[in-house]
Write a protein that holds these residues in place. Sequence first.
Motif, short mmCIF file in Angstrom:
data_model
loop_
_atom_site.label_atom_id
_atom_site.label_comp_id
_atom_site.label_asym_id
_atom_site.label_seq_id
_atom_site.Cartn_x
_atom_site.Cartn_y
_atom_site.Cartn_z
N LEU A 35 25.08 -78.97 48.70
CA LEU A 35 25.79 -77.70 48.51
C LEU A 35 27.15 -77.90 47.86
CD1 LEU A 35 24.93 -75.76 51.79
CD2 LEU A 35 23.73 -75.80 49.61
N LEU A 49 14.07 -66.42 50.55
CA LEU A 49 14.53 -66.81 51.88
C LEU A 49 13.82 -66.02 52.97
CD1 LEU A 49 18.37 -66.89 51.20
CD2 LEU A 49 16.86 -68.86 51.44
N ILE A 139 19.47 -66.51 47.46
CA ILE A 139 20.87 -66.91 47.62
C ILE A 139 21.67 -66.49 46.39
CG2 ILE A 139 22.40 -68.91 47.72
CD1 ILE A 139 20.33 -70.22 49.52
N HIS A 150 28.04 -67.85 47.91
CA HIS A 150 26.62 -68.19 47.90
C HIS A 150 26.35 -69.39 48.82
CE1 HIS A 150 26.93 -66.38 43.66
NE2 HIS A 150 26.49 -65.45 44.49
N LEU A 151 27.30 -70.32 48.86
CA LEU A 151 27.14 -71.47 49.75
C LEU A 151 27.16 -71.03 51.20
CD1 LEU A 151 29.42 -74.11 47.99
CD2 LEU A 151 26.99 -73.64 47.64
N ALA A 154 23.75 -69.91 51.92
CA ALA A 154 22.84 -71.05 52.02
C ALA A 154 22.97 -71.74 53.36
CB ALA A 154 23.13 -72.03 50.88
N ARG A 155 24.21 -71.94 53.81
CA ARG A 155 24.42 -72.60 55.10
C ARG A 155 23.87 -71.75 56.24
NH1 ARG A 155 29.51 -74.00 52.37
NH2 ARG A 155 29.42 -76.25 51.89
N LEU A 159 20.07 -74.20 54.70
CA LEU A 159 19.79 -75.06 53.55
C LEU A 159 20.88 -76.11 53.38
CD1 LEU A 159 18.61 -72.42 50.93
CD2 LEU A 159 17.22 -73.77 52.50
N LEU A 162 20.64 -77.08 46.90
CA LEU A 162 20.29 -75.93 46.06
C LEU A 162 19.73 -76.43 44.73
CD1 LEU A 162 23.25 -73.39 46.49
CD2 LEU A 162 20.98 -73.33 47.54
#
Length: 370
Positions: A35, A49, A139, A150-151, A154-155, A159, A162
């Motif tokens: 990430l 997702l 995401i 966006h991170l 993702a977290r 995830l 990416l």
Amino acid sequence: MISPQRLPASLTPLDAALAALLAGVEPVAPMELALAEAAGCIAAEMAPLPAYPPHDTAMVDGYAFSARDLVGASSYSPLPLPSAPVWVEAGEIIPNGRDCVLDSDSVDISGPMPQVLAEAIPGQGVRRAGSDIAAGGLIVEAGRRVLPRHLLMARAAGLERLNVRRPRLRIVNVPGGGATAALIAESARAEAAGTSCITAAGRDAGSIGAALDDHACDLLLIVGGSGVGRTDAAVTALAARGDVLAHGIALQPGRTSAVGRIGKTAVVVMPGAPDGALAAWWTLALPAIDRLSGCRPRKTVNLPLARKIASHVGIAEIVLMERKQDMWSTLAVGDLSLEAIARAEAWLVVPGGSEGFAAGSPVDAYMLRQ
């Protein structure tokens, strides 16, 4: 003695040089990055997702109830409970059969029988399943830049990596242009490209050519030695190892820039002067990076001009601007001082076929990162 490079009798129009550079250039293959490394890169296609949170969870600390069981409860008409209420912490899963959370002030457990002192509505104090991320969501869409927000998403989805596209850039610094090469390298890193920079052993064609031999990259940038002086040999070195598609571009500053190809690798030769190198970076290198990254078209900001921009017909000119009172104020046209470069908030190109823009005309400008 080194023979001077020669510019063609007529300059290649900027759009023609760019088209030649981009011909055959395709997006690079996606790669999975951690990430932190993916930040700033251009997103590739990603799997949809699952819903997040996967279950209804408590938004606040309190007691979990079914709202329909609390109808009529108030401080004037407490609702006695047959058993102790269920306490949940913020973030915990809501027990089955319950759909709301009341805070501790709404429940009296001091007496022999617990009592509820307030009504609730379904969903009160509850974060519904899928309320943060709907099932099937993304995401970030392919072609968009991966940003810190966006991170975060993702977290939250659990995830660790990416799928992104990160083209490999190699910068060859011709001796004498170290500050300019550093500027281009720093600009490339801001685009989250995989960047390496080497310095040729000398300014002669042999030394520059030796630096070009290891060109395992997607885009090769040569900074310096693009002119027609007796010590300028970058284009000669390129011609010895590949193809020169255009040398001498109708671009001010940057008219000694060149574009070419070594095998399948696109090459941009930039002047050693900072303003000319930036002009070539913005108008030639960045479009190549965007094509390699699969990036969507860069956004522009449309504002009226505070005053007229006059330009020479037949040559595309770079204009640097800053925003004042919701208008574009011109800092420099064609001749870009270091001070103007440092102050600029945006840039645009006056096309070669235009004489400029009238005062008050709305124009689209590309924002520079502040």
